[in-house]
Scaffold this active site. Structure first.
Site, PDB file in Angstrom:
ATOM      1  N   LYS A  27       0.916  -1.510   0.279  1.00  0.00           N
ATOM      2  CA  LYS A  27       0.022  -0.159   0.138  1.00  0.00           C
ATOM      3  C   LYS A  27       0.704   1.284  -0.267  1.00  0.00           C
ATOM      4  O   LYS A  27       1.183   2.429  -0.908  1.00  0.00           O
ATOM      5  CB  LYS A  27      -0.842  -0.320   0.894  1.00  0.00           C
ATOM      6  CG  LYS A  27      -1.576   1.228   1.434  1.00  0.00           C
ATOM      7  CD  LYS A  27      -2.914   1.396   2.523  1.00  0.00           C
ATOM      8  CE  LYS A  27      -1.666   1.961   3.834  1.00  0.00           C
ATOM      9  NZ  LYS A  27      -1.480   3.347   4.085  1.00  0.00           N
ATOM     10  N   ASN A  28       2.001   1.390   0.679  1.00  0.00           N
ATOM     11  CA  ASN A  28       2.620   2.696   0.931  1.00  0.00           C
ATOM     12  C   ASN A  28       4.026   2.668  -0.239  1.00  0.00           C
ATOM     13  O   ASN A  28       4.329   4.272   0.031  1.00  0.00           O
ATOM     14  CB  ASN A  28       3.483   2.878   2.802  1.00  0.00           C
ATOM     15  CG  ASN A  28       2.671   2.123   3.312  1.00  0.00           C
ATOM     16  OD1 ASN A  28       1.768   3.131   3.278  1.00  0.00           O
ATOM     17  ND2 ASN A  28       3.389   2.603   4.791  1.00  0.00           N
ATOM     18  N   CYS A 128      -4.906   7.632  10.454  1.00  0.00           N
ATOM     19  CA  CYS A 128      -5.154   6.807  11.172  1.00  0.00           C
ATOM     20  C   CYS A 128      -4.558   7.748  12.505  1.00  0.00           C
ATOM     21  O   CYS A 128      -3.935   8.980  12.232  1.00  0.00           O
ATOM     22  CB  CYS A 128      -3.999   5.654  11.328  1.00  0.00           C
ATOM     23  SG  CYS A 128      -4.230   4.437  10.545  1.00  0.00           S
ATOM     24  N   ARG A 133       1.119  14.307  13.510  1.00  0.00           N
ATOM     25  CA  ARG A 133       0.944  14.766  12.110  1.00  0.00           C
ATOM     26  C   ARG A 133       1.250  15.498  11.551  1.00  0.00           C
ATOM     27  O   ARG A 133       0.454  15.742  10.162  1.00  0.00           O
ATOM     28  CB  ARG A 133       0.219  13.533  11.372  1.00  0.00           C
ATOM     29  CG  ARG A 133       0.796  12.208  12.298  1.00  0.00           C
ATOM     30  CD  ARG A 133      -0.433  10.820  11.496  1.00  0.00           C
ATOM     31  NE  ARG A 133       0.271  10.265  10.238  1.00  0.00           N
ATOM     32  CZ  ARG A 133      -0.499   9.547   9.935  1.00  0.00           C
ATOM     33  NH1 ARG A 133      -1.613   8.727  10.558  1.00  0.00           N
ATOM     34  NH2 ARG A 133       0.242   8.684   8.909  1.00  0.00           N
ATOM     35  N   ASP A 318       5.249   0.141  12.115  1.00  0.00           N
ATOM     36  CA  ASP A 318       3.886  -0.312  11.786  1.00  0.00           C
ATOM     37  C   ASP A 318       3.399  -1.761  11.771  1.00  0.00           C
ATOM     38  O   ASP A 318       2.708  -2.364  11.454  1.00  0.00           O
ATOM     39  CB  ASP A 318       3.763  -0.031   9.871  1.00  0.00           C
ATOM     40  CG  ASP A 318       3.365   1.204   9.208  1.00  0.00           C
ATOM     41  OD1 ASP A 318       2.956   1.656  10.285  1.00  0.00           O
ATOM     42  OD2 ASP A 318       3.372   1.659   8.404  1.00  0.00           O
ATOM     43  N   ARG A 410      -8.527  -0.586   4.570  1.00  0.00           N
ATOM     44  CA  ARG A 410      -7.247   0.399   4.403  1.00  0.00           C
ATOM     45  C   ARG A 410      -6.336  -0.516   4.145  1.00  0.00           C
ATOM     46  O   ARG A 410      -5.758   0.337   2.513  1.00  0.00           O
ATOM     47  CB  ARG A 410      -7.230   1.677   4.907  1.00  0.00           C
ATOM     48  CG  ARG A 410      -8.505   2.338   5.778  1.00  0.00           C
ATOM     49  CD  ARG A 410      -8.223   3.774   6.476  1.00  0.00           C
ATOM     50  NE  ARG A 410      -7.291   4.233   6.025  1.00  0.00           N
ATOM     51  CZ  ARG A 410      -5.606   4.601   6.335  1.00  0.00           C
ATOM     52  NH1 ARG A 410      -6.207   4.578   7.727  1.00  0.00           N
ATOM     53  NH2 ARG A 410      -4.554   5.153   6.117  1.00  0.00           N
TER      54      ARG A 410
HETATM   55  C1  UD1 Z   1       4.343   6.924   6.928  1.00  0.00           C
HETATM   56  C2  UD1 Z   1       3.215   5.633   6.069  1.00  0.00           C
HETATM   57  C3  UD1 Z   1       3.207   5.009   8.042  1.00  0.00           C
HETATM   58  C4  UD1 Z   1       4.291   4.791   8.481  1.00  0.00           C
HETATM   59  C5  UD1 Z   1       5.097   6.039   8.484  1.00  0.00           C
HETATM   60  C6  UD1 Z   1       6.395   6.079   9.897  1.00  0.00           C
HETATM   61  C7  UD1 Z   1       1.929   5.692   4.012  1.00  0.00           C
HETATM   62  C8  UD1 Z   1       1.393   6.436   3.562  1.00  0.00           C
HETATM   63  N1  UD1 Z   1       2.557   6.193   5.389  1.00  0.00           N
HETATM   64  O1  UD1 Z   1       3.550   8.072   7.259  1.00  0.00           O
HETATM   65  O2  UD1 Z   1       2.277   3.295   7.536  1.00  0.00           O
HETATM   66  O3  UD1 Z   1       3.688   4.506   9.640  1.00  0.00           O
HETATM   67  O4  UD1 Z   1       5.459   6.540   7.173  1.00  0.00           O
HETATM   68  O5  UD1 Z   1       7.082   4.641   8.871  1.00  0.00           O
HETATM   69  O6  UD1 Z   1       3.584   5.646   3.452  1.00  0.00           O
HETATM   70  N2  UD1 Z   1       6.412  14.568  11.278  1.00  0.00           N
HETATM   71  C9  UD1 Z   1       6.446  15.918  11.008  1.00  0.00           C
HETATM   72  N3  UD1 Z   1       6.291  17.026   9.841  1.00  0.00           N
HETATM   73  C10 UD1 Z   1       6.012  16.383   8.303  1.00  0.00           C
HETATM   74  C11 UD1 Z   1       6.125  15.090   8.331  1.00  0.00           C
HETATM   75  C12 UD1 Z   1       6.219  14.106   9.257  1.00  0.00           C
HETATM   76  O7  UD1 Z   1       6.314  16.477  12.376  1.00  0.00           O
HETATM   77  O8  UD1 Z   1       5.875  17.631   8.275  1.00  0.00           O
HETATM   78  C13 UD1 Z   1       6.414  13.531  11.636  1.00  0.00           C
HETATM   79  C14 UD1 Z   1       5.107  12.848  11.964  1.00  0.00           C
HETATM   80  O9  UD1 Z   1       4.103  13.916  12.938  1.00  0.00           O
HETATM   81  C15 UD1 Z   1       5.764  11.535  12.554  1.00  0.00           C
HETATM   82  C16 UD1 Z   1       7.242  11.407  11.521  1.00  0.00           C
HETATM   83  O10 UD1 Z   1       7.836  12.789  10.989  1.00  0.00           O
HETATM   84  O11 UD1 Z   1       6.222  12.112  13.496  1.00  0.00           O
HETATM   85  C17 UD1 Z   1       7.130   9.857  10.870  1.00  0.00           C
HETATM   86  O12 UD1 Z   1       6.468  10.861   9.334  1.00  0.00           O
HETATM   87  P1  UD1 Z   1       6.228  10.051   8.347  1.00  0.00           P
HETATM   88  O13 UD1 Z   1       7.481   9.484   7.867  1.00  0.00           O
HETATM   89  O14 UD1 Z   1       6.337  11.516   7.018  1.00  0.00           O
HETATM   90  O15 UD1 Z   1       5.214   9.525   8.588  1.00  0.00           O
HETATM   91  P2  UD1 Z   1       3.832   9.757   7.037  1.00  0.00           P
HETATM   92  O16 UD1 Z   1       3.785   9.673   6.176  1.00  0.00           O
HETATM   93  O17 UD1 Z   1       2.830  10.196   8.343  1.00  0.00           O
END
Ligand code: UD1
Length: 431
Positions: A27-28, A128, A133, A318, A410
Site C-alpha cells: 500500500k505504502n 490514522c 502528524r 507499522d 484500508r
Molecule cells: C508513513 C506511512 C505509515 C508509517 C510511517 C512511518 C504511508 C502512506 N504511511 O506515514 O504507514 O507508519 O510512514 O514509517 O506511507 N512529521 C512531522 N512533520 C512533517 C512530516 C512528518 O513532524 O511534515 C513527523 C510525524 O509527525 C511523525 C514522523 O515525522 O512523527 C514520521 O512521519 P512520516 O515518516 O512522514 O510518516 P507518514 O507519512 O505519516
C-alpha cells in the site's frame, strides 16, 4: 459507508496456520507511485497494485485531477491487478477536503501538482489518529524549492509562477511522506536538488526507481542523500509495486503466534530483516526460500525480546502493534519503545481485554507475558492496530469479535480469505 462500518470480524482461536500466504503489493508504495503518475501526460502502468480502500480513495482523488484509470489486466487469483494512470492534462489543481480528509497520503499530490502546473490547493490531511502528524517538512521543503505557500481555510495553497528551482535541503527526520513528495517536485525543477536525511524505506526506493524509469535523473537511491537533476518533462513507464513488507511481517507474527509452517510468497527478507531478526531471537524458525520467506513455529511460548522502533532498516513502527500482541504471550517481560509517533499505543487498551498485561510509560510499553489469552469483543483503533487484534484472536480461547474493521480494509487485502486458506477461523459478519 454505514454498512461497511457495521461489518465485524469474528475469529475463533486455536488453529495453527499452515500453507502459503501470498503477499500483495505494498500500500505504502502503491499510493505514492499512483501520485507520481500526475507528473506526466503519458501512461504510467503499475503492476501488482493491491485492491484496498486507500487505493480506491486515491483513485477518486486522481480522477478529480483528470487522471484516466484503466485495468489492462485483471488477475483473479491472489495476485493484485495492474492499473494504468494517464493524465493528459491536469483538469483541477485543487484536492478538496472531502477527498483528502480520509487519508493522509493524499496530501502528497501537492508535489506533482506544483511541479507540473506550478500551483496547487490541497486540503490539510487526515489519516490514522496515531499522533499529531503535521506537514511542516512538506511546506518547508516546497518553500526551499521556491514555492510560495499560504494556509487558507484549512488548505495549503502553493504557487511557483516561474516553476520550482533546485535547492539543497535537510529533512529534520527521514519522513516517509515528505521525502517522495519533495522528490517528485524536484524531478521537474530547474537545476539540482539535494535532499539530506531522506527516508530510505523500500517503498521510497520503489518510487525513485519509477521516477527514473519515467526519465528523472536521481542519484543516491536507497540512501539518506538523494540528488536530483531536474528535467523538463517525464514520460510513461511500467513498474511493479514492491511486495508489502508490513503485510509479510504481520503474517510472520501471526504464524509465530499460532504455530505452524507457512511460506510468505513473494516476501523479501531484505525489506524486513530487523523484524525477522527479532522473531528469530525469540525462537521462530525463519528460512529464506526462492519463492519467499518460510516461517515455522511450534506455537509454544516465545522468548521476550526488547524492541526499539526505528526508521528503515530498523524495526518498523507499522509492525509495533502486531509485535506487542505476539509478546503478550511470551516467556518474560518485553520492553517496546515507539520512537516515530507519539500516540501509537491505542491498541494496548484493547489487548488488555484479552487478558494481556501491558503498562505504558511515555513512549515505552512493558509487556509481561501471560500463558493464555481469552477471546474478547474489541474495537479496531487504527489500521495496523486492527490486525493485531485479529492476531490475538487467532490464539485466544473462544471467540473474538473485532468491530470498526473499516480500518483494516484500508491496508490489508483479502485478509480473512488469506488466513482462512491457511486454516484460521476468521470470517466477516454483519450486525
Ligand atoms: C508513513 C506511512 C505509515 C508509517 C510511517 C512511518 C504511508 C502512506 N504511511 O506515514 O504507514 O507508519 O510512514 O514509517 O506511507 N512529521 C512531522 N512533520 C512533517 C512530516 C512528518 O513532524 O511534515 C513527523 C510525524 O509527525 C511523525 C514522523 O515525522 O512523527 C514520521 O512521519 P512520516 O515518516 O512522514 O510518516 P507518514 O507519512 O505519516
Amino acid at each position: 459507508m454505514d454498512s461497511i462500518r457495521m461489518a465485524k470480524i469474528r475469529v475463533v482461536g486455536g488453529n495453527q496456520l499452515n500453507g502459503e500466504l501470498p503477499i500483495s503489493g505494498a500500500k505504502n508504495a502503491a499510493l505514492p507511485l499512483m501520485i507520481a503518475s500526475l507528473l506526466t501526460n503519458e501512461k504510467l502502468v503499475l503492476r501488482n497494485v493491491p485492491d484496498l480502500a486507500d487505493v480506491r480513495q486515491l483513485k477518486k482523488i486522481l480522477s478529480n485531477h483528470g487522471t484516466k484509470i484503466t485495468s489492462p489486466t485483471e488477475d483473479k487469483s491472489f495476485q493484485s491487478a495492474a492499473l494504468s494512470f494517464e493524465t493528459p492534462t491536469i483538469t483541477d489543481t485543487c484536492a478538496p477536503y472531502d477527498l483528502v480528509a480520509a487519508m493522509r497520503a493524499s496530501f502528497w499530490v501537492i508535489g506533482p501538482l506544483l511541479a507540473r502546473e506550478h500551483k496547487a490547493r490541497v486540503s490539510l490531511p487526515g489519516g490514522c489518529a496515531i499522533g499529531s502528524r503535521p506537514v511542516d517538512y512538506f511546506i518547508n521543503g516546497l518553500k526551499a524549492l521556491g514555492a510560495h505557500i499560504e494556509i487558507d481555510e484549512g488548505y495549503v495553497v502553493a504557487t511557483a509562477p516561474g516553476g520550482l528551482v533546485g535547492t539543497m535541503l535537510r529533512l529534520p527526520t527521514p519522513s516517509v511522506g515528505a521525502t517522495p513528495t519533495i522528490l517528485m517536485a524536484a524531478t521537474l525543477a530547474r537545476g539540482t536538488t539535494t535532499i539530506l536525511n531522506a527516508a530510505m524505506e523500500p517503498e521510497i526506493t520503489n518510487v525513485a526507481d519509477c521516477l527514473v524509469a519515467m526519465g528523472a535523473k536521481i542519484k543516491g537511491i536507497g540512501t539518506r542523500k538523494l540528488v536530483i537533476e531536474g528535467v523538463k518533462k517525464l514520460h510513461g513507464a511500467t513498474i511493479d509495486v514492491v511486495p508489502d513488507r508490513i503485510e509479510a511481517g504481520t503474517f510472520a507474527m501471526a504464524v509465530a503466534m499460532t504455530g505452524g509452517d507457512v511460506l510468505l510468497r513473494n516476501a523479501k527478507s531484505q525489506h524486513l530483516q530487523a523484524a525477522l531478526d527479532v522473531l528469530q531471537a525469540s525462537g521462530v524458525d525463519i528460512v529464506e526460500e526462492s519463492g519467499g520467506i518460510r516461517v515455522r513455529a511450534t506455537g509454544e511460548r516465545l522468548k521476550a525480546v526488547d524492541v526499539e522502533i526505528d526508521t528503515f532498516p530498523g524495526f518498523p513502527t507499522d509492525l509495533q502493534a502486531q509485535y506487542m500482541t505476539l509478546m503478550t504471550r511470551a516467556n518474560g517481560t518485553t520492553k517496546i519503545k515507539e520512537t516515530i509517533f507519539e500516540n501509537r499505543f491505542m491498541h494496548v487498551a484493547e489487548l488488555t481485554r484479552f487478558g494481556a498485561k501491558i503498562e505504558i510509560e511515555g513512549q515505552g510499553a512493558t509487556v509481561s507475558g501471560v500463558k493464555t489469552l481469552k477471546g474478547a469483543q474489541v474495537m479496531a483503533t487504527d489500521l495496523r492496530a486492527s490486525v493485531s487484534l485479529i492476531i490475538a484472536g487467532l490464539v485466544a480461547s473462544g471467540e473474538t469479535i473485532v468491530s470498526r474493521v473499516y480500518h483494516l480494509d484500508r491496508g490489508f487485502e483479502r485478509l480473512e480469505e488469506k488466513l482462512s486458506a491457511c486454516g484460521a477461523k476468521v470470517e466477516r459478519i454483519n450486525d
